[in-house]
Design a protein around this motif. Sequence first.
Motif, PDB file in Angstrom:
ATOM      1  N   PRO A   7       0.806  -1.227   0.000  1.00  0.00           N
ATOM      2  CA  PRO A   7       0.000   0.000   0.000  1.00  0.00           C
ATOM      3  C   PRO A   7       0.839   1.278   0.000  1.00  0.00           C
ATOM      4  N   SER A   8       1.915   1.304   0.776  1.00  0.00           N
ATOM      5  CA  SER A   8       2.744   2.513   0.825  1.00  0.00           C
ATOM      6  C   SER A   8       3.452   2.753  -0.510  1.00  0.00           C
ATOM      7  N   GLU A   9       3.916   1.672  -1.140  1.00  0.00           N
ATOM      8  CA  GLU A   9       4.559   1.801  -2.455  1.00  0.00           C
ATOM      9  C   GLU A   9       3.552   2.287  -3.489  1.00  0.00           C
ATOM     10  N   PHE A  10       2.364   1.714  -3.429  1.00  0.00           N
ATOM     11  CA  PHE A  10       1.318   2.110  -4.367  1.00  0.00           C
ATOM     12  C   PHE A  10       1.016   3.597  -4.236  1.00  0.00           C
ATOM     13  N   ASP A  11       0.827   4.057  -3.003  1.00  0.00           N
ATOM     14  CA  ASP A  11       0.494   5.467  -2.779  1.00  0.00           C
ATOM     15  C   ASP A  11       1.588   6.394  -3.310  1.00  0.00           C
ATOM     16  N   GLU A  12       2.835   6.038  -3.060  1.00  0.00           N
ATOM     17  CA  GLU A  12       3.957   6.863  -3.517  1.00  0.00           C
ATOM     18  C   GLU A  12       3.998   6.939  -5.048  1.00  0.00           C
ATOM     19  N   LEU A  13       3.872   5.793  -5.703  1.00  0.00           N
ATOM     20  CA  LEU A  13       3.922   5.762  -7.165  1.00  0.00           C
ATOM     21  C   LEU A  13       2.685   6.416  -7.788  1.00  0.00           C
ATOM     22  N   ASP A  14       1.548   6.249  -7.143  1.00  0.00           N
ATOM     23  CA  ASP A  14       0.325   6.864  -7.636  1.00  0.00           C
ATOM     24  C   ASP A  14       0.428   8.391  -7.573  1.00  0.00           C
ATOM     25  N   ASP A  15       0.998   8.910  -6.494  1.00  0.00           N
ATOM     26  CA  ASP A  15       1.211  10.357  -6.384  1.00  0.00           C
ATOM     27  C   ASP A  15       2.148  10.857  -7.491  1.00  0.00           C
ATOM     28  N   GLU A  16       3.205  10.094  -7.749  1.00  0.00           N
ATOM     29  CA  GLU A  16       4.144  10.476  -8.808  1.00  0.00           C
ATOM     30  C   GLU A  16       3.446  10.469 -10.170  1.00  0.00           C
ATOM     31  N   LEU A  17       2.614   9.473 -10.400  1.00  0.00           N
ATOM     32  CA  LEU A  17       1.859   9.401 -11.650  1.00  0.00           C
ATOM     33  C   LEU A  17       0.959  10.622 -11.811  1.00  0.00           C
ATOM     34  N   LEU A  18       0.255  10.988 -10.762  1.00  0.00           N
ATOM     35  CA  LEU A  18      -0.635  12.144 -10.829  1.00  0.00           C
ATOM     36  C   LEU A  18       0.140  13.430 -11.085  1.00  0.00           C
ATOM     37  N   ASP A  19       1.318  13.548 -10.480  1.00  0.00           N
ATOM     38  CA  ASP A  19       2.163  14.723 -10.726  1.00  0.00           C
ATOM     39  C   ASP A  19       2.573  14.806 -12.190  1.00  0.00           C
ATOM     40  N   LEU A  20       2.976  13.669 -12.749  1.00  0.00           N
ATOM     41  CA  LEU A  20       3.381  13.661 -14.159  1.00  0.00           C
ATOM     42  C   LEU A  20       2.207  13.970 -15.079  1.00  0.00           C
ATOM     43  N   LEU A  21       1.038  13.482 -14.753  1.00  0.00           N
ATOM     44  CA  LEU A  21      -0.142  13.775 -15.572  1.00  0.00           C
ATOM     45  C   LEU A  21      -0.486  15.263 -15.527  1.00  0.00           C
ATOM     46  N   ALA A  22      -0.303  15.877 -14.363  1.00  0.00           N
ATOM     47  CA  ALA A  22      -0.549  17.316 -14.243  1.00  0.00           C
ATOM     48  C   ALA A  22       0.455  18.108 -15.078  1.00  0.00           C
ATOM     49  N   ILE A  23       1.718  17.705 -15.040  1.00  0.00           N
ATOM     50  CA  ILE A  23       2.754  18.368 -15.847  1.00  0.00           C
ATOM     51  C   ILE A  23       2.441  18.203 -17.329  1.00  0.00           C
ATOM     52  N   GLU A  24       1.980  17.017 -17.685  1.00  0.00           N
ATOM     53  CA  GLU A  24       1.652  16.755 -19.092  1.00  0.00           C
ATOM     54  C   GLU A  24       0.565  17.707 -19.581  1.00  0.00           C
ATOM     55  N   LEU A  25      -0.427  17.953 -18.743  1.00  0.00           N
ATOM     56  CA  LEU A  25      -1.506  18.865 -19.124  1.00  0.00           C
ATOM     57  C   LEU A  25      -1.028  20.315 -19.208  1.00  0.00           C
ATOM     58  N   GLU A  26      -0.149  20.697 -18.289  1.00  0.00           N
ATOM     59  CA  GLU A  26       0.319  22.086 -18.224  1.00  0.00           C
ATOM     60  C   GLU A  26       1.255  22.439 -19.377  1.00  0.00           C
ATOM     61  N   ARG A  27       2.278  21.636 -19.569  1.00  0.00           N
ATOM     62  CA  ARG A  27       3.297  22.019 -20.542  1.00  0.00           C
ATOM     63  C   ARG A  27       3.836  20.867 -21.383  1.00  0.00           C
ATOM     64  N   GLY A  28       3.352  19.665 -21.120  1.00  0.00           N
ATOM     65  CA  GLY A  28       3.854  18.507 -21.855  1.00  0.00           C
ATOM     66  C   GLY A  28       5.039  17.881 -21.137  1.00  0.00           C
ATOM     67  N   LEU A  29       5.369  16.667 -21.536  1.00  0.00           N
ATOM     68  CA  LEU A  29       6.448  15.918 -20.892  1.00  0.00           C
ATOM     69  C   LEU A  29       7.650  15.812 -21.817  1.00  0.00           C
ATOM     70  N   ASN A  30       8.837  15.800 -21.196  1.00  0.00           N
ATOM     71  CA  ASN A  30      10.031  15.517 -21.990  1.00  0.00           C
ATOM     72  C   ASN A  30      10.156  14.001 -22.133  1.00  0.00           C
ATOM     73  N   ASP A  31      11.143  13.551 -22.866  1.00  0.00           N
ATOM     74  CA  ASP A  31      11.292  12.115 -23.133  1.00  0.00           C
ATOM     75  C   ASP A  31      11.455  11.302 -21.852  1.00  0.00           C
ATOM     76  N   GLU A  32      12.258  11.811 -20.947  1.00  0.00           N
ATOM     77  CA  GLU A  32      12.509  11.102 -19.694  1.00  0.00           C
ATOM     78  C   GLU A  32      11.224  10.977 -18.869  1.00  0.00           C
ATOM     79  N   GLN A  33      10.440  12.039 -18.834  1.00  0.00           N
ATOM     80  CA  GLN A  33       9.179  12.013 -18.085  1.00  0.00           C
ATOM     81  C   GLN A  33       8.163  11.079 -18.746  1.00  0.00           C
ATOM     82  N   THR A  34       8.180  11.042 -20.067  1.00  0.00           N
ATOM     83  CA  THR A  34       7.268  10.155 -20.792  1.00  0.00           C
ATOM     84  C   THR A  34       7.595   8.690 -20.488  1.00  0.00           C
TER      85      THR A  34
END
Length: 101
Positions: free
Chosen positions: A59-86
């Motif tokens: 559960p703790s690993e899931f929560d941490e990775l899920d938060d990271e996923l949501l952060d990346l999705l927010a960045i993708e909406l704002e300005r797009g992702l670079n190759d490393e982020q993709t």
Amino acid sequence: MAKEKKPLKRKVAPKKAPAAKTAVKTKSKPVSKTPVSEEYAEYLERYELYGEGRPKLKPSEFDELDDELLDLLAIELERGLNDEQTIRLKELEFLLLDSEQ
């Protein structure tokens, strides 16, 4: 004249054989010490269906990775992702079983 005392005869009940103990194993889910989130419960369901070959997250690993996923999705909406982020987004989707099957 004193009466002679005779020992009393006591009836002794026969010893019963101890009852045989039979262990009956039942399948029960272990009681979780901490409640899991609805998102983690859904992840576990997806893991049962599609998780072969993927690590099962705690559960703790899931929560941490899920938060990271949501952060990346927010960045993708704002300005797009670079190759490393993709690439990282795809990794997170794989681990969280969150991508299209």
